[in-house]
Design an enzyme around this catalytic site. Sequence first.
Site: not given
Length: 277
Positions: A37, A67, A70, A107, A142, A176, A179, A211, A224, A226, A256
Amino acid sequence: MLNIGCHLSSAKGYLNMGKTALSIGANTFQYFTRNPRGSRAKAVNPADIAALVSFAQEHQFATLLAHAPYTLNACAADEGLREFARNAMQEDLATMDLLPGNLYNFHPGNHVKQGSEKGIERIAETLNQILRPDQKTTVLLETMSGKGTEVGRSFEELRAILDRVTLSDLMGVCIDTCHIFDAGYDIVNDLDGVLKQFDQVIGLDRLKVIHLNDSQNPIGSHKDRHARIGEGYIGLDALVRIINHPLLCHLPFILETPNETEGHAKEIELLRGLYLG
């Protein structure tokens, strides 16, 4: 062997992630290259990375997955945000050269009222600026759930990005499961049909990692969210079909799911017990 792992914190270093993965029955893992973040990356410790490389080779780890944060938005309307994306990705790929042969996932981004076509153009532009012919890492787009103005909600959108990337041989895709299910692809009742569509649009040779997540919401919800393995709308049976599918079973699978390390260890044990390879 089932190549499976989960997302681990990089706070205690690269070698520690390898040891943690091994301790929970994993032979691969995913980690954030920097605060997911935030913007800053920790100072690189080449000795720690080299120790992980040696450890992974010793214990026959599968391909590892880094990864991007975000906060990275390669198709932002604001040039400052796109500049951050370029700089972060360039820094990350330079570090990834110390982990040769592994993967870097991001992403695609949010077009935020620019329209998906403009978003696709901007993402490809960013990739054309940061990819190097001599880099040692494959960069992955992704698949996304289609929440808000996300780019990458369909195989066709990912293909459109790839078609605009000059060094496209350095590119791949991460599926994913949460996703694509949330995006409307029926991997529960028509996995073969979804894979056929992926192959026709993108090409299965581009698929480098999965994922593996359940979903808290029904198909096509674009949410989205999970869920733990077997506790969502995808369900255990469908996820087991995925890890055993002849076109997928050789890939690394990264959990994840909303778990701590102990919970991931239990999921890994469960899935290893249901793997037929």
